[in-house]
Design an enzyme around this catalytic site. Structure first.
Site, PDB file in Angstrom:
ATOM      1  N   LEU A  92       0.789  -1.231   0.000  1.00  0.00           N
ATOM      2  CA  LEU A  92       0.000   0.000   0.000  1.00  0.00           C
ATOM      3  C   LEU A  92       0.820   1.279   0.000  1.00  0.00           C
ATOM      4  O   LEU A  92       0.302   2.328  -0.398  1.00  0.00           O
ATOM      5  CB  LEU A  92      -0.965  -0.005   1.197  1.00  0.00           C
ATOM      6  CG  LEU A  92      -1.989  -1.151   1.203  1.00  0.00           C
ATOM      7  CD1 LEU A  92      -2.903  -1.038   2.407  1.00  0.00           C
ATOM      8  CD2 LEU A  92      -2.797  -1.171  -0.089  1.00  0.00           C
ATOM      9  N   HIS A  93       2.084   1.245   0.424  1.00  0.00           N
ATOM     10  CA  HIS A  93       2.851   2.493   0.457  1.00  0.00           C
ATOM     11  C   HIS A  93       3.186   2.988  -0.939  1.00  0.00           C
ATOM     12  O   HIS A  93       3.538   4.161  -1.118  1.00  0.00           O
ATOM     13  CB  HIS A  93       4.142   2.303   1.264  1.00  0.00           C
ATOM     14  CG  HIS A  93       5.268   1.685   0.511  1.00  0.00           C
ATOM     15  ND1 HIS A  93       5.341   0.337   0.261  1.00  0.00           N
ATOM     16  CD2 HIS A  93       6.371   2.238  -0.055  1.00  0.00           C
ATOM     17  CE1 HIS A  93       6.448   0.078  -0.426  1.00  0.00           C
ATOM     18  NE2 HIS A  93       7.083   1.207  -0.636  1.00  0.00           N
ATOM     19  N   ARG A  94       3.055   2.138  -1.944  1.00  0.00           N
ATOM     20  CA  ARG A  94       3.418   2.541  -3.304  1.00  0.00           C
ATOM     21  C   ARG A  94       2.353   2.192  -4.345  1.00  0.00           C
ATOM     22  O   ARG A  94       2.290   2.824  -5.394  1.00  0.00           O
ATOM     23  CB  ARG A  94       4.739   1.881  -3.719  1.00  0.00           C
ATOM     24  CG  ARG A  94       4.657   0.382  -3.876  1.00  0.00           C
ATOM     25  CD  ARG A  94       6.017  -0.268  -4.004  1.00  0.00           C
ATOM     26  NE  ARG A  94       5.944  -1.707  -4.260  1.00  0.00           N
ATOM     27  CZ  ARG A  94       5.680  -2.632  -3.349  1.00  0.00           C
ATOM     28  NH1 ARG A  94       5.440  -2.261  -2.101  1.00  0.00           N
ATOM     29  NH2 ARG A  94       5.639  -3.913  -3.672  1.00  0.00           N
ATOM     30  N   CYS A 221      11.455  -6.194  -4.927  1.00  0.00           N
ATOM     31  CA  CYS A 221      11.189  -5.099  -3.986  1.00  0.00           C
ATOM     32  C   CYS A 221      11.204  -5.610  -2.553  1.00  0.00           C
ATOM     33  O   CYS A 221      11.576  -4.888  -1.631  1.00  0.00           O
ATOM     34  CB  CYS A 221       9.839  -4.465  -4.303  1.00  0.00           C
ATOM     35  SG  CYS A 221       9.807  -3.584  -5.881  1.00  0.00           S
ATOM     36  N   CYS A 424      20.961 -15.664   5.680  1.00  0.00           N
ATOM     37  CA  CYS A 424      20.508 -14.502   4.898  1.00  0.00           C
ATOM     38  C   CYS A 424      19.010 -14.333   5.133  1.00  0.00           C
ATOM     39  O   CYS A 424      18.497 -14.762   6.173  1.00  0.00           O
ATOM     40  CB  CYS A 424      20.840 -14.683   3.413  1.00  0.00           C
ATOM     41  SG  CYS A 424      19.968 -16.052   2.625  1.00  0.00           S
TER      42      CYS A 424
END
Length: 471
Positions: A92-94, A221, A424
Site C-alpha cells: 500500500l505504500h506505493r 522489492c 541470509c
C-alpha cells in the site's frame, strides 16, 4: 478471460473507425476531458482516438497503479489489466490504486474499483491471472498499445517478443529502491525482419538488452526495498507515453510496403533513468536520457532472419525462465545436506552449549539487519562480501580477513577449525556465500566447517521465534 459487462459511449465509438471521426463527443465527455483537449496537439481528434483505443496494462502494482489512473482518467476506451496477485498490506505504500479495505482482494479487481470511482466511462477488462507463454498472444492481440508494468525479466522478454510479432507498441519500465527506468519500444510498429526502414525501425526489448542480467543480481522489492514516489514517477511517465502514442496515431502500423514516415516516428529511442539519493538531504533528484540504437539486424526477435513465432512461444520455444537463468535460482538447494543446518537445529545446539566458538555471518542488508538478528550474529551484507572477496583474490590478502569477529573477541583469532555459519533473508544468498568462502580457502582445506542455515531468517521466524520482525 472476463469481459466487463458494462457498456458505455466510449465502447460504442469503437465501431466508427480507428480514429472515431464519425462519432460525436457526449456532453459528459466534453466536460470531463475539456482541459485535456485544449492542449496543443490533442484536440477533439486526439481525444476521439483515446476513446476508441484499447490499452493493456500488465501488472497492477507499483507501476501499474499510477499508469492505470492516468490512462483511465485520460478517457482511453478500454483498459485491460493483467495480474494474478492479491493486495497485501506491504503493497500500500506505493501501489496507490489499492486500499486497506481491499486487502486480500485480487489486484485487478481492486484497481478496477478504484478506477471506476475515478472515471466510470471506460470499459475495464480484468485478467486475474499471470501472463504466460500460452495466453500472452491471445490477450495482447486485442489491444492497441501494451504497457509493461511487470517486475521480472522473463516476463519482459515474453511481452516484447509477442509485441514484435503482433506489431504492438510497448511502453516498458522498471523500478527498484531509489531508481527507475523507462523506454518506448517497437513504435511505430514495424514488421518482424524489417530493419532498414527510414528512419531506422524502433528496437524491441531484446535489441536494447540482448542478455538478461545475471540471476544473482536481480532482487525483488521485497529483498531490496522500493520508494513509492520513484515507482510512481515511472508509472506516470508510462501513462504519458501511452497517451501520446494513441493521440498521435503512432499505434497504427504503417504500410509494410512503404518506409516509416518521419512524421509518425518518435525519434531516436531513449532510455530515461530517474534516481534520487535519500542521504543527500534536499538535493535534487536526477533524470538522465540515454540514446539507444534502432533495431539490430541480428536481433533474435525482430531482426533479419528471425525464426521467432507465436506458435513457437506457445510451445515453449524460447524457454524464457531458462533464458533468464530462473530455472537455477528457483532451485532452492545448491549445497549438499551435510553443508546445511536448519534454523531450529542451530538454535537447539546453541541453547545447549554444543556449538564451539564460531562466526555467525548475517548477509542481509544493513536495513534488514537493523530490525533484528540472531544473538551473536555479525552483519556483512552479501554485496559487500562479494566485493571483499574480489579484493582478496586481486590483492592476495589472507582469506580469513574476510571474516568479521564478534565485539567480545575483537582482539582474538579464531582457531583454524572454528566453524562459520551463514544466514541470509530466505536462504539463497547464504548458499552462494558459503561457496564463495570456500572458493577463497576460508575452510582451511576442509579443517573449518562452513555451513548454511536453511531458509534464512524467514525459517528462524517460522521455526524458532514467531515474534521475529521478518520483512
Amino acid at each position: 478471460m472476463h469481459q466487463d459487462s458494462e457498456s458505455n459511449g466510449a465502447a460504442d465509438g469503437a465501431a466508427n473507425g480507428k480514429d472515431g471521426h464519425s462519432r460525436r463527443l457526449t456532453d459528459e465527455e466534453f466536460e470531463r476531458y475539456s482541459r485535456q483537449m485544449i492542449v496543443p496537439g490533442m484536440g477533439k481528434e486526439g481525444q476521439l482516438r483515446l476513446i476508441n483505443s484499447r490499452i493493456l496494462i500488465i501488472g497492477a502494482g507499483g507501476l501499474g497503479c499510477p499508469a492505470a489512473q492516468y490512462i483511465a482518467g485520460a478517457g482511453v476506451g478500454t483498459v485491460g489489466l493483467v495480474d494474478g496477485d492479491v493486495v497485501d498490506k506491504s503493497n500500500l505504500h506505493r501501489q496507490v490504486g489499492h486500499a486497506t479495505s481491499r486487502l486480500g482482494m485480487k489486484k485487478v479487481d481492486s484497481l478496477i474499483v478504484h478506477l471506476r470511482g475515478l472515471n466510470p466511462l471506460p470499459t475495464y477488462v480484468p485478467y486475474a491471472f499471470p501472463l504466460d507463454a500460452q495466453n500472452a498472444a491471445d490477450i495482447v492481440a486485442q489491444y492497441d498499445v501494451v504497457v509493461d508494468c511487470t517486475d521480472n525479466p522473463a516476463t519482459r522478454y515474453l511481452i516484447s517478443d509477442v509485441c514484435v510479432l503482433l506489431r504492438k507498441p510497448l511502453v516498458s519500465a522498471a523500478s527498484v529502491q531509489k531508481s527507475g527506468q523507462l523506454i518506448v519500444l517497437n513504435c511505430p510498429p514495424t514488421p518482424q525482419g524489417v530493419v532498414d526502414a527510414t528512419p531506422r525501425a524502433a528496437p524491441c526489448y531484446r535489441c536494447c538488452f540482448k542478455k538478461p542480467p545475471p540471476p544473482g543480481s536481480m532482487v525483488s522489492c521485497g529483498e531490496a526495498g522500493i520508494m513509492g514516489p520513484v515507482v510512481g514517477m515511472m508509472g506516470v511517465a508510462q501513462a504519458g507515453e501511452a497517451i501520446k502514442i494513441i493521440a498521435s496515431a503512432l499505434h497504427i502500423p504503417p504500410d509494410p510496403s512503404s518506409s516509416v514516415s518521419p512524421e509518425t516516428n518518435l525519434g531516436q529511442p531513449t532510455l530515461l533513468i530517474y534516481s534520487y539519493d535519500l542521504a543527500s538531504g534536499v538535493g535534487p533528484y536526477t533524470f538522465r536520457a540515454l540514446k539507444m540504437a534502432g533495431r539490430r539486424k541480428t536481433c533474435f526477435a525482430c531482426g533479419e532472419g528471425s525464426t521467432l513465432t507465436l506458435e513457437g512461444i506457445r510451445a515453449g520455444s524460447p524457454n524464457y525462465e531458462q533464458f533468464c537463468g530462473l530455472a537455477t535460482t528457483t532451485n532452492q538447494t545448491r549445497l549438499p545436506p551435510g553443508d546445511r543446518i536448519t534454523a531450529s537445529a542451530y538454535h537447539a545446539a546453541a541453547t545447549r552449549g554444543e556449538l564451539p566458538p564460531h562466526v555467525l555471518l548475517d548477509t542481509r542488508e544493513r536495513e534488514h539487519f537493523s530490525f533484528g538478528s540472531i544473538d551473536g550474529a555479525v552483519n556483512v551484507p552479501f554485496g559487500q562480501l562479494l566485493v571483499a572477496a574480489a579484493a582478496i583474490k586481486r590483492d592476495g590478502a589472507p582469506a580469513e580477513t574476510i571474516l568479521p569477529f564478534p565485539a567480545e573477541r575483537s582482539g582474538g583469532a579464531l582457531p583454524d577449525d572454528a566453524p562459520v555459519f551463514v544466514v541470509c533473508r530466505r536462504g539463497l544468498d547464504s548458499q552462494e556465500a558459503v561457496e564463495k568462502l570456500r572458493e577463497l580457502g576460508v575452510d582451511n582445506g576442509g579443517k573449518r566447517k562452513i555451513m548454511d542455515i536453511i531458509g534464512g531468517m524467514k525459517a528462524w521466524r517460522d521455526e524458532v521465534d514467531p515474534t521475529f520482525p521478518f520483512i
